[in-house]
Design a protein around this motif. Structure first.
Motif, PDB file in Angstrom:
ATOM      1  N   HIS A 182      -0.502  -4.285   5.825  1.00 15.72           N
ATOM      2  CA  HIS A 182      -1.808  -4.278   6.489  1.00 15.72           C
ATOM      3  C   HIS A 182      -2.931  -4.749   5.568  1.00 15.72           C
ATOM      4  CE1 HIS A 182      -1.143  -0.184   4.822  1.00 15.72           C
ATOM      5  NE2 HIS A 182      -2.373  -0.357   4.379  1.00 15.72           N
ATOM      6  N   THR A 185       0.571   3.655   1.829  1.00 14.02           N
ATOM      7  CA  THR A 185       0.833   4.017   3.224  1.00 14.02           C
ATOM      8  C   THR A 185       2.181   3.473   3.704  1.00 14.02           C
ATOM      9  OG1 THR A 185      -1.523   4.099   3.639  1.00 14.02           O
ATOM     10  CG2 THR A 185      -0.126   3.859   5.576  1.00 14.02           C
ATOM     11  N   CYS A 223       0.840  -1.206   0.000  1.00 17.07           N
ATOM     12  CA  CYS A 223       0.000   0.000   0.000  1.00 17.07           C
ATOM     13  C   CYS A 223       0.872   1.251   0.000  1.00 17.07           C
ATOM     14  CB  CYS A 223      -0.889  -0.024   1.236  1.00 17.07           C
ATOM     15  SG  CYS A 223      -1.951   1.420   1.407  1.00 17.07           S
ATOM     16  N   CYS A 282      -7.371  -3.091   2.134  1.00 21.59           N
ATOM     17  CA  CYS A 282      -7.138  -1.679   2.465  1.00 21.59           C
ATOM     18  C   CYS A 282      -7.814  -0.788   1.448  1.00 21.59           C
ATOM     19  CB  CYS A 282      -5.661  -1.346   2.551  1.00 21.59           C
ATOM     20  SG  CYS A 282      -5.415   0.393   2.962  1.00 21.59           S
TER      21      CYS A 282
HETATM   22 ZN   LIG Z   1      -3.320   0.720   2.989  1.00 20.36          ZN
END
Ligand SMILES: [Zn+2]
Ligand SMILES: [Zn+2]
Length: 349
Positions: free
Chosen positions: A66, A46, A44, A160
């Motif tokens: 995640h 992030t 991701c 996500c």
């Molecule tokens: Zn994410």
């Protein structure tokens, strides 16, 4: 076990190996937790925010990741049998772990369906070790059953991008038939577009994206119009979801918003490169007439579960690009350079 570990903050543009391959002891599930044998983990944007220090992990080293898909390998604590009964899980069951890793359960947010805003919110792969590894532990009540219709690698990016896309779409307050805009057209926007087609079939969808490839792909996926981030859409939008890491698309999106429209920013952190553009905000044109800007923060377990159900119904099949665990750094660099189309997923065997 093998794990790709973040040991220090660095800039991916200068350091193309920000994570280190390490051999670590297999984690042990504590009370109320399960041990998960990881099969796939989505990569991701992030993670770039964590690595580059915009969202620094409270403790290093940390195992990121995640969007985890795996199978229950063991249950922890003295009452492992009771935990199995309460959670309805048994060894071998397939589960997903998303960004939400923990919440206090008792505050005003947790008790009103907004555990995403809990001040004790813990994030997977940031506050607790995540899925860039062969094993991870997680509280049984924060693991999600996955619909059989989705394969491991298809389910991973949904955990996500999909779940937060579902939350973003809900926060727009859109009614079917109203014009929806999406600015940025990466992996999460692809999912939002597919989801929006399902939930708001009569709403025209407009996509704003920098690259001509992304624009062509948006039209393929059902957008009625696709233009550059700085273009004016043929109809103004009742709501726009921003999935970019930058500020120019936000300022430009406000120009394409109708009176009373809402811009939802789906980003945990924005990069600062073009932040000065905010000073050029033209209030009468871009914000007056009751336009709103709202951010999305985290996800609730309910968002994840509702979305997984929708994904199975539609069915949503995200386009994925797979990498072995050891090549997590290559996946991150490809994500940074926007090299490879589709959601990047680590496959762990
Ligand atoms: Zn994410
Ligand atoms: Zn709470």
């Amino acid at each position: 076990m093998r794990a790709m570990v973040l040991e220090q903050i660095s800039n991916v543009a200068e350091n193309d190996t920000p994570l280190q391959l390490r051999e670590l002891p297999e984690p042990v599930a504590g009370e109320g937790e399960i041990l998960v044998r990881v099969a796939a983990c989505g990569v991701c944007h992030t993670e770039l925010d964590e690595i580059e220090g915009r969202l620094p992990p409270p403790r290093l080293p940390v195992i990121p990741g995640h969007q985890v898909v795996g199978r229950v390998a063991a249950t922890g604590g003295p009452d492992a049998q009771g935990l199995l009964q309460r959670s309805g899980l048994k060894p071998g069951d397939r589960v997903g772990v998303a960004w939400i890793n923990s919440a206090c359960g008792g505050c005003e947010f947790c008790t009103s369906g907004r555990e995403n805003l809990c001040s004790g919110f813990g994030a997977t792969g940031l506050d607790a070790h995540g899925g860039y590894a062969e094993y991870m532990t997680v509280r049984a009540d924060f693991a999600h059953r996955l619909p059989d219709a989705l394969t491991d690698v298809e389910a991973a990016p949904l955990l996500c991008a999909g779940a937060i896309g579902h939350r973003s779409l809900a926060l727009t307050n859109l009614q079917d038939g109203q014009v929806l805009g999406l600015t940025g057209f990466g992996a999460s926007a692809h999912l939002v577009l597919a989801l929006a087609r399902h939930r708001f079939p009569q709403s025209p969808k407009m996509v704003f994206a920098r690259s001509s490839e992304e624009r062509a792909f948006a039209l393929e996926l059902g957008a009625v119009w696709a233009g550059d981030t700085r273009d004016r859409s043929p109809q103004s939008c009742a709501a726009i979801i921003d999935t970019t890491p930058a500020w120019i698309p936000v300022v430009e999106a406000l120009k394409n918003l109708q009176s009373g429209g809402r811009l939802v920013i789906n980003a945990i952190r924005k990069e600062s490169v073009d932040q000065s553009v905010l000073l050029e905000l033209d209030y009468p044109e871009q914000l007056w007439r009751e336009k709103e800007i709202k951010s999305v923060a985290n996800v609730t377990r309910r968002d994840v579960r509702e979305f997984l159900q929708l994904a199975a119904e539609i069915p949503l099949r995200p386009e994925v690009a797979c990498y072995p665990l050891e090549e997590a750094n290559r996946a991150l660099v490809d994500l940074r350079r926007r090299h490879i189309r589709g959601a990047k997923v680590l496959v762990i065997d």
